[in-house]
Design an enzyme around this catalytic site. Sequence first.
Site, mmCIF file in Angstrom:
data_model
loop_
_atom_site.group_PDB
_atom_site.id
_atom_site.type_symbol
_atom_site.label_atom_id
_atom_site.label_comp_id
_atom_site.label_asym_id
_atom_site.label_seq_id
_atom_site.Cartn_x
_atom_site.Cartn_y
_atom_site.Cartn_z
ATOM 1 N N ASP A 1 0.824 -1.199 0.000
ATOM 2 C CA ASP A 1 0.000 0.000 0.000
ATOM 3 C C ASP A 1 0.866 1.260 0.000
ATOM 4 O OD1 ASP A 1 -1.952 1.915 0.358
ATOM 5 O OD2 ASP A 1 -2.312 1.426 2.476
ATOM 6 N N ASP B 1 -1.570 5.851 -5.195
ATOM 7 C CA ASP B 1 -1.913 4.980 -4.072
ATOM 8 C C ASP B 1 -2.316 3.582 -4.547
ATOM 9 O OD1 ASP B 1 -2.794 3.773 -1.784
ATOM 10 O OD2 ASP B 1 -4.456 5.156 -1.431
#
Length: 472
Positions: free
Chosen positions: A179, A364
């Site tokens: 992430d 992201d």
Amino acid sequence: MRSMFSLLCLLGFVLGFAFAAPAPRPANTVENVEKRSFKVERFRNPNFTGRNSPKQLMKAHYKYGITPRAALVEHIKRQEIAAAAIQARAVVDTKNRRKGGKHHHNAGAAASTAAASTKTATAAAAGATSATNATNIAAAAAAVSSDGVGSVINTPTSDDVEYLSPVDIGGQTLNLDFDTGSSDLWVFDTQLSAKSSTGHTLFDSSKSSTFSALKGASFFVSYGDGSQVAGNVGTDTVNIGGATVTKQAVELATAVSQSFVNDASTDGLLGLAFSKLNTVQPTQQKTFFDNLSANLADPVFTADLRHNATGTYEFGAIDATKFTGDMTFVDVNTTQGFWQFSSSSFAVGTGAAQAGAANQAIADTGTTLMLVSNDIATAYYSQVDGAQDSQQAGGFTVPCDATLPDLQIDVGGSMATVKGSDIVFEEIAANTCFGGLQAIDSDLMIFGDIFFKSNFVAFNNGNNTLGFATHA
Ligand SMILES: *[C@@H]1O[C@H](CO)[C@@H](O)[C@H](O)[C@H]1NC(C)=O
Ligand SMILES: *[C@@H]1O[C@H](CO)[C@@H](O)[C@H](O)[C@H]1NC(C)=O
Ligand SMILES: *[C@@H]1O[C@H](CO)[C@@H](O)[C@H](O)[C@H]1NC(C)=O
Ligand SMILES: *[C@@H]1O[C@H](CO)[C@@H](O)[C@H](O)[C@H]1NC(C)=O
Ligand SMILES: *[C@@H]1O[C@H](CO)[C@@H](O)[C@H](O)[C@H]1NC(C)=O
Ligand SMILES: *[C@@H]1O[C@H](CO)[C@@H](O)[C@H](O)[C@H]1NC(C)=O
């Protein structure tokens, strides 16, 4: 499961820290990395059945503490009520079974398909405003029951919602979700109760000869949707595809919220944003990449994530065979700890560039969709026949068989392309697809996996740049 930081929470927390300049690290603590690079495959989670586009959109809002649009809130409410109704009905069914009844339901699978039956969800919602109110749940259950939604079973599909990569911690392999929008490396572990950990691979620190507890250290990540992860902290040797860091902070969950529990294939998260977002107290810890990068040939990692295919993260080198043409490097603004860049214009298809309302965005990998300011989403979908800003779906939808134009969007002063074919996301009704590009009411736009499917991306924390190019 995506990481879902509430930015507000996080900033409040982060501001409590003073950031020291990185201390020089002894070179010999990072092994086997000199002049080499390391790859790890990122595979689609074949067991992930929780695909639900509006929910992905809602999670992204929560992650960044952004108020969702009313239509989205309404949609999610309807889903939750329908899901609660199904749960309630499953309880009733269990009772029936005990009494010898013949009904049979899989509450979990059925709940994940609740969105598919919007008609039923709406009917259930009509008599209820709160899914936690027992009376309402009973009413909703009755409504759903009469519509037969509980019998709909979701077939697990291979889709592009969640990706996992194997990570070796103290000799134990766990599947983690990489992430770039957060900075904690946390895992499911043996301190968790059986109820919280069933189905997950658990890290057992007592079986690792290299583990050492960080006495008094704890972490706590509070997610905007109410889900949370908390626990204690140790250090261990972490090996990702051969890139090994000794004394890497590994955060051991002692409490995880239900949404993580339900997603049995994910054994934790590996944060790849800047270390300033790490939540460990009293001493903030470094990310795996920060620890590794000083000793890599090039302090960089790349994300090669593709539509409906296995992808690769590579640490230490930019593989020129993975992209065509030149890679464009742009400056990253690290103020908030994200891979953030300016983004002030866009163009739809072959149209002229125009100014957008927002001016910053982040890259992201932990967010599924691509979230842009409303003016961009509106201008984009105005060029798609049959596209709708759907109150019912909680976001923009397109006919699944439509040919979508490419989106050109400013990434740090250069235009990147997001292919129209990558923007058709999920079929939510007959020939109605939820768009992979959605609006978010924020100055900070979030370029999630939809963007990565169209672009090979390099993250360089040596010169704080982000590189992007077209996949080979
Ligand atoms: C639950 O909802 C019903 C119907 O809306 C309402 O009459 C009742 O007061 C609510 N109960 C609670 C505890 O909120
Ligand atoms: C998916 O489920 C199957 C069957 O339960 C299991 O063998 C497999 O390891 C699971 N895959 C992952 C990535 O968890
Ligand atoms: C990694 O980071 C931790 C701080 O979180 C530090 O104590 C440790 O020495 C670092 N390891 C390396 C190899 O840099
Ligand atoms: C995804 O890939 C599988 C096998 O590689 C293929 O059968 C399937 O049709 C693909 N799905 C999409 C949406 O491209
Ligand atoms: C960097 O990010 C901060 C926080 O989002 C923002 O206030 C600032 O304007 C940005 N700087 C530049 C040069 O864009
Ligand atoms: C940053 O580093 C990359 C290599 O990872 C290099 O190609 C690029 O030119 C550098 N950019 C700047 C502005 O120094």
